[in-house]
Design a protein around this motif. Structure first.
Motif, PDB file in Angstrom:
ATOM      1  N   PRO A   1       0.826  -1.220   0.016  1.00 27.95           N
ATOM      2  CA  PRO A   1       0.096  -0.183  -0.053  1.00 27.95           C
ATOM      3  C   PRO A   1       0.791   1.290   0.042  1.00 27.95           C
ATOM      4  O   PRO A   1       2.046   1.144   0.629  1.00 27.95           O
ATOM      5  CB  PRO A   1      -0.954  -0.060   1.225  1.00 27.95           C
ATOM      6  CG  PRO A   1       0.199  -1.201   2.266  1.00 27.95           C
ATOM      7  CD  PRO A   1       0.771  -2.023   1.298  1.00 27.95           C
ATOM      8  N   ILE A   2       0.445   2.050  -0.889  1.00 33.24           N
ATOM      9  CA  ILE A   2       1.317   3.375  -0.984  1.00 33.24           C
ATOM     10  C   ILE A   2       0.309   4.437   0.012  1.00 33.24           C
ATOM     11  O   ILE A   2      -0.725   4.779  -0.608  1.00 33.24           O
ATOM     12  CB  ILE A   2       1.279   3.779  -2.403  1.00 33.24           C
ATOM     13  CG1 ILE A   2       2.016   2.706  -3.169  1.00 33.24           C
ATOM     14  CG2 ILE A   2       2.217   5.273  -2.350  1.00 33.24           C
ATOM     15  CD1 ILE A   2       3.150   2.576  -2.719  1.00 33.24           C
ATOM     16  N   ASN A   3       1.078   4.990   0.950  1.00 35.53           N
ATOM     17  CA  ASN A   3       0.343   6.152   1.578  1.00 35.53           C
ATOM     18  C   ASN A   3       0.695   7.461   1.055  1.00 35.53           C
ATOM     19  O   ASN A   3       1.695   8.062   0.796  1.00 35.53           O
ATOM     20  CB  ASN A   3       0.983   6.228   3.043  1.00 35.53           C
ATOM     21  CG  ASN A   3       0.471   7.349   3.909  1.00 35.53           C
ATOM     22  OD1 ASN A   3      -0.478   7.945   3.584  1.00 35.53           O
ATOM     23  ND2 ASN A   3       0.781   7.340   5.193  1.00 35.53           N
ATOM     24  N   PRO A   4      -0.307   8.224   0.436  1.00 32.68           N
ATOM     25  CA  PRO A   4      -0.061   9.380  -0.539  1.00 32.68           C
ATOM     26  C   PRO A   4       0.304  10.622   0.634  1.00 32.68           C
ATOM     27  O   PRO A   4       0.793  11.521   0.175  1.00 32.68           O
ATOM     28  CB  PRO A   4      -1.526   9.967  -0.794  1.00 32.68           C
ATOM     29  CG  PRO A   4      -2.300   9.121  -0.018  1.00 32.68           C
ATOM     30  CD  PRO A   4      -1.808   7.834   0.605  1.00 32.68           C
TER      31      PRO A   4
ATOM     32  N   LEU B   1       7.525   8.544  -2.618  1.00 31.21           N
ATOM     33  CA  LEU B   1       6.328   8.837  -3.480  1.00 31.21           C
ATOM     34  C   LEU B   1       6.767   9.035  -4.650  1.00 31.21           C
ATOM     35  O   LEU B   1       6.369   8.785  -5.802  1.00 31.21           O
ATOM     36  CB  LEU B   1       5.467   9.882  -2.733  1.00 31.21           C
ATOM     37  CG  LEU B   1       4.527   9.210  -1.668  1.00 31.21           C
ATOM     38  CD1 LEU B   1       3.691  10.653  -1.299  1.00 31.21           C
ATOM     39  CD2 LEU B   1       3.469   8.321  -1.923  1.00 31.21           C
ATOM     40  N   ASN B   2       7.904   9.841  -4.748  1.00 32.47           N
ATOM     41  CA  ASN B   2       8.270  10.414  -6.119  1.00 32.47           C
ATOM     42  C   ASN B   2       9.000   9.157  -6.739  1.00 32.47           C
ATOM     43  O   ASN B   2       8.909   9.058  -7.960  1.00 32.47           O
ATOM     44  CB  ASN B   2       9.521  11.257  -5.788  1.00 32.47           C
ATOM     45  CG  ASN B   2       8.994  12.750  -5.708  1.00 32.47           C
ATOM     46  OD1 ASN B   2       7.870  13.031  -5.968  1.00 32.47           O
ATOM     47  ND2 ASN B   2       9.583  13.438  -4.936  1.00 32.47           N
ATOM     48  N   VAL B   3       9.870   8.326  -5.965  1.00 36.92           N
ATOM     49  CA  VAL B   3      10.314   6.942  -6.572  1.00 36.92           C
ATOM     50  C   VAL B   3       9.139   6.149  -7.181  1.00 36.92           C
ATOM     51  O   VAL B   3       9.415   5.578  -8.408  1.00 36.92           O
ATOM     52  CB  VAL B   3      10.968   6.267  -5.722  1.00 36.92           C
ATOM     53  CG1 VAL B   3      11.616   4.836  -6.161  1.00 36.92           C
ATOM     54  CG2 VAL B   3      12.386   7.182  -5.262  1.00 36.92           C
TER      55      VAL B   3
ATOM     56  N   ARG C   1       6.331   7.043  -8.034  1.00 34.49           N
ATOM     57  CA  ARG C   1       5.623   7.652  -9.153  1.00 34.49           C
ATOM     58  C   ARG C   1       6.307   7.669 -10.274  1.00 34.49           C
ATOM     59  O   ARG C   1       6.041   7.586 -11.696  1.00 34.49           O
ATOM     60  CB  ARG C   1       5.546   9.335  -9.012  1.00 34.49           C
ATOM     61  CG  ARG C   1       4.563  10.246  -9.688  1.00 34.49           C
ATOM     62  CD  ARG C   1       4.399  11.556  -9.263  1.00 34.49           C
ATOM     63  NE  ARG C   1       3.574  11.452  -8.172  1.00 34.49           N
ATOM     64  CZ  ARG C   1       3.895  12.037  -7.118  1.00 34.49           C
ATOM     65  NH1 ARG C   1       4.884  12.665  -7.092  1.00 34.49           N
ATOM     66  NH2 ARG C   1       3.249  12.069  -5.988  1.00 34.49           N
ATOM     67  N   PHE C   2       7.791   7.796 -10.215  1.00 38.73           N
ATOM     68  CA  PHE C   2       8.587   7.440 -11.457  1.00 38.73           C
ATOM     69  C   PHE C   2       8.367   6.410 -12.102  1.00 38.73           C
ATOM     70  O   PHE C   2       8.338   6.127 -13.439  1.00 38.73           O
ATOM     71  CB  PHE C   2      10.000   7.816 -11.049  1.00 38.73           C
ATOM     72  CG  PHE C   2      11.086   7.218 -11.904  1.00 38.73           C
ATOM     73  CD1 PHE C   2      11.560   7.955 -13.086  1.00 38.73           C
ATOM     74  CD2 PHE C   2      11.745   5.831 -12.060  1.00 38.73           C
ATOM     75  CE1 PHE C   2      12.430   7.581 -14.117  1.00 38.73           C
ATOM     76  CE2 PHE C   2      12.972   5.360 -12.731  1.00 38.73           C
ATOM     77  CZ  PHE C   2      13.089   6.384 -13.676  1.00 38.73           C
ATOM     78  N   PHE C   3       8.530   5.259 -11.331  1.00 37.13           N
ATOM     79  CA  PHE C   3       8.193   3.709 -11.833  1.00 37.13           C
ATOM     80  C   PHE C   3       6.722   3.708 -12.846  1.00 37.13           C
ATOM     81  O   PHE C   3       6.975   3.345 -13.541  1.00 37.13           O
ATOM     82  CB  PHE C   3       8.561   2.907 -10.950  1.00 37.13           C
ATOM     83  CG  PHE C   3       9.802   2.317 -10.402  1.00 37.13           C
ATOM     84  CD1 PHE C   3      10.518   1.889 -11.385  1.00 37.13           C
ATOM     85  CD2 PHE C   3       9.975   2.833  -9.293  1.00 37.13           C
ATOM     86  CE1 PHE C   3      11.762   1.717 -10.909  1.00 37.13           C
ATOM     87  CE2 PHE C   3      11.426   2.574  -8.948  1.00 37.13           C
ATOM     88  CZ  PHE C   3      12.327   1.982  -9.862  1.00 37.13           C
ATOM     89  N   TYR C   4       5.952   4.326 -12.052  1.00 37.01           N
ATOM     90  CA  TYR C   4       4.573   4.441 -12.814  1.00 37.01           C
ATOM     91  C   TYR C   4       4.524   5.199 -13.870  1.00 37.01           C
ATOM     92  O   TYR C   4       3.923   4.803 -14.979  1.00 37.01           O
ATOM     93  CB  TYR C   4       3.501   4.748 -11.775  1.00 37.01           C
ATOM     94  CG  TYR C   4       2.840   3.764 -11.048  1.00 37.01           C
ATOM     95  CD1 TYR C   4       1.723   3.105 -11.167  1.00 37.01           C
ATOM     96  CD2 TYR C   4       3.879   3.370  -9.937  1.00 37.01           C
ATOM     97  CE1 TYR C   4       1.414   1.741 -10.300  1.00 37.01           C
ATOM     98  CE2 TYR C   4       3.189   2.234  -9.322  1.00 37.01           C
ATOM     99  CZ  TYR C   4       2.034   1.615  -9.218  1.00 37.01           C
ATOM    100  OH  TYR C   4       1.551   0.739  -8.446  1.00 37.01           O
ATOM    101  N   GLN C   5       4.885   6.400 -14.038  1.00 40.10           N
ATOM    102  CA  GLN C   5       5.116   7.255 -15.156  1.00 40.10           C
ATOM    103  C   GLN C   5       5.806   6.606 -16.387  1.00 40.10           C
ATOM    104  O   GLN C   5       5.692   6.789 -17.456  1.00 40.10           O
ATOM    105  CB  GLN C   5       5.591   8.680 -14.871  1.00 40.10           C
ATOM    106  CG  GLN C   5       4.693   9.299 -14.134  1.00 40.10           C
ATOM    107  CD  GLN C   5       5.185  10.729 -13.433  1.00 40.10           C
ATOM    108  OE1 GLN C   5       6.498  10.821 -13.615  1.00 40.10           O
ATOM    109  NE2 GLN C   5       4.346  11.585 -13.295  1.00 40.10           N
ATOM    110  N   VAL C   6       7.032   5.937 -16.038  1.00 39.72           N
ATOM    111  CA  VAL C   6       7.968   5.437 -17.186  1.00 39.72           C
ATOM    112  C   VAL C   6       7.170   4.181 -17.762  1.00 39.72           C
ATOM    113  O   VAL C   6       7.290   3.919 -18.790  1.00 39.72           O
ATOM    114  CB  VAL C   6       9.359   4.978 -16.496  1.00 39.72           C
ATOM    115  CG1 VAL C   6      10.112   4.138 -17.408  1.00 39.72           C
ATOM    116  CG2 VAL C   6      10.181   6.223 -16.143  1.00 39.72           C
ATOM    117  N   THR C   7       6.637   3.334 -17.019  1.00 49.31           N
ATOM    118  CA  THR C   7       5.939   2.073 -17.366  1.00 49.31           C
ATOM    119  C   THR C   7       4.736   2.139 -17.770  1.00 49.31           C
ATOM    120  O   THR C   7       4.161   1.400 -18.869  1.00 49.31           O
ATOM    121  CB  THR C   7       6.281   1.129 -16.613  1.00 49.31           C
ATOM    122  OG1 THR C   7       5.516   1.410 -15.223  1.00 49.31           O
ATOM    123  CG2 THR C   7       7.318   0.723 -15.958  1.00 49.31           C
ATOM    124  N   GLU C   8       3.870   3.092 -17.493  1.00 47.69           N
ATOM    125  CA  GLU C   8       2.454   3.352 -18.094  1.00 47.69           C
ATOM    126  C   GLU C   8       2.299   3.277 -19.511  1.00 47.69           C
ATOM    127  O   GLU C   8       1.546   2.912 -19.907  1.00 47.69           O
ATOM    128  CB  GLU C   8       1.909   4.357 -17.322  1.00 47.69           C
ATOM    129  CG  GLU C   8       0.551   4.513 -17.451  1.00 47.69           C
ATOM    130  CD  GLU C   8      -0.207   3.179 -17.269  1.00 47.69           C
ATOM    131  OE1 GLU C   8      -1.318   3.009 -17.660  1.00 47.69           O
ATOM    132  OE2 GLU C   8       0.183   2.553 -16.109  1.00 47.69           O
TER     133      GLU C   8
END
Length: 95
Positions: A31-34, A41-43, A45-52
């Protein structure tokens, strides 16, 4: 010489993308706590933005499976990893 360099670049690109998708799969189990650690959170977010951009088309092909308790299991990254390995083999076979 030029073909070896190009093969190495293509191979490295696919290996990095494969690794990033694997990390994203692992991160999805936690679970990711916003409101948590901003660096973490930035790390994430990076993985999600690169792979999405690579995973999004597979989500339209493979629907998420509903599992007990209202959760969902997204199988699209598994299909994406399989297709990624096939594409890598085809491209490296052409070079």
């Amino acid at each position: 010489m030029c073909f070896i360099f190009l093969r190495n670049i293509v191979s490295t690109f696919f290996d990095i993308l494969y690794f990033l998708i694997l990390i994203r799969i692992l991160l999805s189990f936690f679970p990711i706590n916003p409101y948590g650690n901003p660096f973490f959170l930035n790390v994430v977010r990076f993985f999600y933005q690169v792979t999405e951009p690579f995973l999004a088309p597979f989500r339209s092909i493979v629907p998420s499976l509903r599992v007990g308790g209202g959760g969902y299991l997204d199988l699209s990254p598994i299909l994406a990893l399989i297709i990624l390995r096939i594409l890598r083999g085809l491209l490296l076979g052409l070079l």
